[in-house]
Write a protein that holds these residues in place. Structure first.
Motif, PDB file in Angstrom:
ATOM      1  N   GLY A  51       0.472  -1.567   0.235  1.00  0.00           N
ATOM      2  CA  GLY A  51      -0.127  -0.080   0.182  1.00  0.00           C
ATOM      3  C   GLY A  51       0.969   1.061   0.279  1.00  0.00           C
ATOM      4  O   GLY A  51       0.541   2.705   0.687  1.00  0.00           O
ATOM      5  N   GLY A  52       2.083   1.166  -0.683  1.00  0.00           N
ATOM      6  CA  GLY A  52       2.402   2.543  -0.514  1.00  0.00           C
ATOM      7  C   GLY A  52       4.019   2.190   0.397  1.00  0.00           C
ATOM      8  O   GLY A  52       4.124   3.726   0.550  1.00  0.00           O
ATOM      9  N   ASN A  53       4.289   1.340   1.566  1.00  0.00           N
ATOM     10  CA  ASN A  53       5.094   1.702   2.163  1.00  0.00           C
ATOM     11  C   ASN A  53       6.717   1.978   1.768  1.00  0.00           C
ATOM     12  O   ASN A  53       7.138   0.906   1.029  1.00  0.00           O
ATOM     13  CB  ASN A  53       5.225   0.571   3.088  1.00  0.00           C
ATOM     14  CG  ASN A  53       5.795   1.204   4.495  1.00  0.00           C
ATOM     15  OD1 ASN A  53       6.754   1.298   4.859  1.00  0.00           O
ATOM     16  ND2 ASN A  53       5.039   0.011   5.359  1.00  0.00           N
ATOM     17  N   VAL A  54       7.097   3.304   2.007  1.00  0.00           N
ATOM     18  CA  VAL A  54       8.682   3.405   1.315  1.00  0.00           C
ATOM     19  C   VAL A  54       9.472   2.699   1.970  1.00  0.00           C
ATOM     20  O   VAL A  54      10.142   1.694   1.896  1.00  0.00           O
ATOM     21  CB  VAL A  54       8.850   4.891   1.917  1.00  0.00           C
ATOM     22  CG1 VAL A  54      10.208   4.974   1.706  1.00  0.00           C
ATOM     23  CG2 VAL A  54       7.823   5.965   1.276  1.00  0.00           C
ATOM     24  N   VAL A  55       9.311   1.961   3.288  1.00  0.00           N
ATOM     25  CA  VAL A  55      10.135   1.429   3.886  1.00  0.00           C
ATOM     26  C   VAL A  55      10.293  -0.005   2.927  1.00  0.00           C
ATOM     27  O   VAL A  55      11.333  -0.826   2.792  1.00  0.00           O
ATOM     28  CB  VAL A  55      10.040   0.959   5.522  1.00  0.00           C
ATOM     29  CG1 VAL A  55      11.366   0.072   6.150  1.00  0.00           C
ATOM     30  CG2 VAL A  55      10.327   2.003   6.252  1.00  0.00           C
ATOM     31  N   ALA A  56       9.212  -0.729   2.673  1.00  0.00           N
ATOM     32  CA  ALA A  56       9.344  -1.899   2.069  1.00  0.00           C
ATOM     33  C   ALA A  56       9.927  -1.373   0.585  1.00  0.00           C
ATOM     34  O   ALA A  56      11.164  -2.474  -0.256  1.00  0.00           O
ATOM     35  CB  ALA A  56       7.807  -2.401   1.834  1.00  0.00           C
ATOM     36  N   LEU A  57      10.766  -0.592   0.254  1.00  0.00           N
ATOM     37  CA  LEU A  57      11.364   0.090  -0.584  1.00  0.00           C
ATOM     38  C   LEU A  57      12.498  -0.222  -0.781  1.00  0.00           C
ATOM     39  O   LEU A  57      13.239  -0.661  -1.756  1.00  0.00           O
ATOM     40  CB  LEU A  57      10.269   0.653  -1.831  1.00  0.00           C
ATOM     41  CG  LEU A  57      11.494   1.468  -2.509  1.00  0.00           C
ATOM     42  CD1 LEU A  57      11.427   0.482  -4.380  1.00  0.00           C
ATOM     43  CD2 LEU A  57      11.072   3.074  -3.439  1.00  0.00           C
ATOM     44  N   ILE A  58      12.714   0.853   0.517  1.00  0.00           N
ATOM     45  CA  ILE A  58      14.385   0.536   1.097  1.00  0.00           C
ATOM     46  C   ILE A  58      14.643  -0.697   0.648  1.00  0.00           C
ATOM     47  O   ILE A  58      15.914  -1.211   0.639  1.00  0.00           O
ATOM     48  CB  ILE A  58      14.076   1.540   2.264  1.00  0.00           C
ATOM     49  CG1 ILE A  58      13.533   3.040   1.546  1.00  0.00           C
ATOM     50  CG2 ILE A  58      16.140   1.661   2.287  1.00  0.00           C
ATOM     51  CD1 ILE A  58      13.513   4.450   2.083  1.00  0.00           C
TER      52      ILE A  58
END
Length: 90
Positions: A51-58
């Motif tokens: 759902g757009g969690n930036v921590v998951a991208l990093i």
């Protein structure tokens, strides 16, 4: 079909799943709850699935770096074998 790459080919997904499980267990980011369309680039899939969690991208970028570090020694070994093979042909 290079047999040198069998070990990192098997090892890197196992390490990825282990690190991902640990990250979800310590609640670094939530598990994927949204369906991700086929064809989504691998780096963006966790971002969209959470759902757009930036921590998951990093964290996904971190996992990519870990995978590269797993493959580096095997690529160097393959280059050495190729160089010795080319030298033996001369």
């Amino acid at each position: 079909m290079n047999p040198i790459y069998v070990i990192p080919f098997v090892l890197s997904p196992i390490v990825n799943m282990l690190l991902g499980s640990i990250a979800i267990w310590i609640k670094l980011f939530p598990p994927l709850v949204y369906p991700v369309p086929d064809g989504t680039p691998g780096i963006l899939a966790p971002l969209m699935g959470t759902g757009g969690n930036v921590v998951a991208l990093i964290y996904t970028i971190f996992i990519l770096i870990v995978d590269v570090l797993i493959y580096v020694p095997f690529v160097k070994l393959d280059n050495q074998v190729a160089n010795k093979y080319e030298a033996s042909l001369k």
